[in-house]
Scaffold this motif. Structure first.
Motif, PDB file in Angstrom:
ATOM      1  N   ASP A  15     -26.243  13.978 -31.571  1.00  0.00           N
ATOM      2  CA  ASP A  15     -27.050  13.025 -32.342  1.00  0.00           C
ATOM      3  C   ASP A  15     -28.386  12.745 -31.655  1.00  0.00           C
ATOM      4  OD1 ASP A  15     -25.038  12.843 -34.214  1.00  0.00           O
ATOM      5  OD2 ASP A  15     -24.248  10.957 -33.422  1.00  0.00           O
ATOM      6  N   LEU A  16     -28.373  12.586 -30.330  1.00  0.00           N
ATOM      7  CA  LEU A  16     -29.617  12.302 -29.613  1.00  0.00           C
ATOM      8  C   LEU A  16     -30.519  13.534 -29.598  1.00  0.00           C
ATOM      9  CD1 LEU A  16     -31.444  10.360 -28.229  1.00  0.00           C
ATOM     10  CD2 LEU A  16     -30.121  10.682 -26.115  1.00  0.00           C
ATOM     11  N   ASN A  17     -29.957  14.704 -29.439  1.00  0.00           N
ATOM     12  CA  ASN A  17     -30.769  15.925 -29.507  1.00  0.00           C
ATOM     13  C   ASN A  17     -31.400  16.088 -30.886  1.00  0.00           C
ATOM     14  OD1 ASN A  17     -30.714  17.192 -26.892  1.00  0.00           O
ATOM     15  ND2 ASN A  17     -28.531  17.515 -27.213  1.00  0.00           N
ATOM     16  N   THR A  18     -30.662  15.754 -31.929  1.00  0.00           N
ATOM     17  CA  THR A  18     -31.189  15.823 -33.295  1.00  0.00           C
ATOM     18  C   THR A  18     -32.306  14.810 -33.485  1.00  0.00           C
ATOM     19  OG1 THR A  18     -29.069  16.619 -34.138  1.00  0.00           O
ATOM     20  CG2 THR A  18     -30.581  15.618 -35.741  1.00  0.00           C
ATOM     21  N   LEU A  19     -32.115  13.583 -32.985  1.00  0.00           N
ATOM     22  CA  LEU A  19     -33.147  12.554 -33.081  1.00  0.00           C
ATOM     23  C   LEU A  19     -34.412  12.986 -32.340  1.00  0.00           C
ATOM     24  CD1 LEU A  19     -34.110   9.707 -33.891  1.00  0.00           C
ATOM     25  CD2 LEU A  19     -33.015   8.878 -31.783  1.00  0.00           C
ATOM     26  N   HIS A  20     -34.258  13.531 -31.138  1.00  0.00           N
ATOM     27  CA  HIS A  20     -35.416  14.014 -30.376  1.00  0.00           C
ATOM     28  C   HIS A  20     -36.153  15.111 -31.131  1.00  0.00           C
ATOM     29  CE1 HIS A  20     -36.138  12.477 -26.253  1.00  0.00           C
ATOM     30  NE2 HIS A  20     -35.050  11.795 -26.567  1.00  0.00           N
ATOM     31  N   ALA A  21     -35.426  16.024 -31.711  1.00  0.00           N
ATOM     32  CA  ALA A  21     -36.064  17.104 -32.472  1.00  0.00           C
ATOM     33  C   ALA A  21     -36.863  16.528 -33.640  1.00  0.00           C
ATOM     34  CB  ALA A  21     -35.010  18.088 -32.967  1.00  0.00           C
ATOM     35  N   ASP A  22     -36.283  15.569 -34.346  1.00  0.00           N
ATOM     36  CA  ASP A  22     -36.964  14.925 -35.463  1.00  0.00           C
ATOM     37  C   ASP A  22     -38.183  14.149 -34.979  1.00  0.00           C
ATOM     38  OD1 ASP A  22     -37.231  13.826 -38.237  1.00  0.00           O
ATOM     39  OD2 ASP A  22     -36.647  11.953 -37.251  1.00  0.00           O
ATOM     40  N   GLY A  23     -38.004  13.364 -33.930  1.00  0.00           N
ATOM     41  CA  GLY A  23     -39.063  12.491 -33.453  1.00  0.00           C
ATOM     42  C   GLY A  23     -40.216  13.202 -32.772  1.00  0.00           C
ATOM     43  N   ALA A  29     -32.439  20.736 -29.096  1.00  0.00           N
ATOM     44  CA  ALA A  29     -32.010  21.315 -27.825  1.00  0.00           C
ATOM     45  C   ALA A  29     -30.519  21.045 -27.639  1.00  0.00           C
ATOM     46  CB  ALA A  29     -32.822  20.710 -26.684  1.00  0.00           C
ATOM     47  N   ARG A  30     -30.016  21.425 -26.489  1.00  0.00           N
ATOM     48  CA  ARG A  30     -28.621  21.155 -26.138  1.00  0.00           C
ATOM     49  C   ARG A  30     -28.577  20.381 -24.823  1.00  0.00           C
ATOM     50  NH1 ARG A  30     -24.588  25.775 -27.234  1.00  0.00           N
ATOM     51  NH2 ARG A  30     -23.535  24.147 -28.392  1.00  0.00           N
ATOM     52  N   THR A  31     -29.428  19.380 -24.710  1.00  0.00           N
ATOM     53  CA  THR A  31     -29.523  18.566 -23.499  1.00  0.00           C
ATOM     54  C   THR A  31     -28.290  17.680 -23.369  1.00  0.00           C
ATOM     55  OG1 THR A  31     -31.923  18.549 -23.703  1.00  0.00           O
ATOM     56  CG2 THR A  31     -30.946  16.852 -22.302  1.00  0.00           C
ATOM     57  N   ASP A  32     -27.756  17.613 -22.157  1.00  0.00           N
ATOM     58  CA  ASP A  32     -26.648  16.704 -21.890  1.00  0.00           C
ATOM     59  C   ASP A  32     -27.237  15.347 -21.507  1.00  0.00           C
ATOM     60  OD1 ASP A  32     -24.401  15.293 -21.126  1.00  0.00           O
ATOM     61  OD2 ASP A  32     -23.619  16.861 -19.816  1.00  0.00           O
ATOM     62  N   TRP A  33     -27.651  14.595 -22.526  1.00  0.00           N
ATOM     63  CA  TRP A  33     -28.270  13.294 -22.312  1.00  0.00           C
ATOM     64  C   TRP A  33     -27.335  12.327 -21.611  1.00  0.00           C
ATOM     65  CZ3 TRP A  33     -33.225  12.406 -22.530  1.00  0.00           C
ATOM     66  CH2 TRP A  33     -34.028  13.266 -23.301  1.00  0.00           C
ATOM     67  N   ARG A  34     -26.074  12.354 -21.957  1.00  0.00           N
ATOM     68  CA  ARG A  34     -25.115  11.421 -21.360  1.00  0.00           C
ATOM     69  C   ARG A  34     -25.105  11.585 -19.839  1.00  0.00           C
ATOM     70  NH1 ARG A  34     -23.163   6.869 -22.595  1.00  0.00           N
ATOM     71  NH2 ARG A  34     -22.891   7.642 -24.685  1.00  0.00           N
TER      72      ARG A  34
END
Length: 131
Positions: A15-23, A29-34
């Motif tokens: 979800d965060l990778n999708t939000l970053h791509a949109d924003g 990407a496939r970043t391990d944000w957690r």
């Protein structure tokens, strides 16, 4: 539609990778944000609307009195609706509560009005080395 904000809120990397791509207008990407935020951050703020992640800001820190706003992102369809300002306000409140005395931010010139006018940052002298 209700927007909620949560300090150290739960999120899914996809979800965060999708939000970053949109924003930020790039492929997802496939970043391990957690893992990243748990290792390097004082905390983060998640904004959700009807359960969907629509905003995020990361608050890195030095382990002392300095905190740093990074990765502020709002879904394109919610921009200019106060979500970004609310994210930064929540981040500032949480950093203050954690004992931080300073909240820093770097940004591109087109975001000057957002950070200075809407969020209350003030201009300071700073330095930067492009690596």
């Amino acid at each position: 539609m209700t927007i909620t904000y949560a300090w150290r809120g739960d999120f899914d990397n996809t979800d965060l990778n999708t939000l970053h791509a949109d924003g930020f207008g790039h492929p997802a990407a496939r970043t391990d944000w957690r893992a990243r935020v748990e290792r390097h951050s004082l905390g983060w703020v998640c904004a959700r609307e009807d359960g969907t992640l629509i905003g995020f800001v990361n608050v890195a820190w030095d382990g002392g009195v300095h905190a740093f706003v990074l990765d502020t992102v709002v879904a394109r369809h919610r921009r200019s609706s106060g979500v970004g300002t609310a994210l930064v306000a929540e981040a500032a409140d949480a950093a203050r509560a954690a004992g931080c005395a300073w909240l820093h931010v770097d940004f591109e010139p087109h975001l000057r009005s957002f950070y200075f006018d809407a969020c209350g940052f003030r201009e300071t002298a700073a330095g930067l080395i492009a690596l």
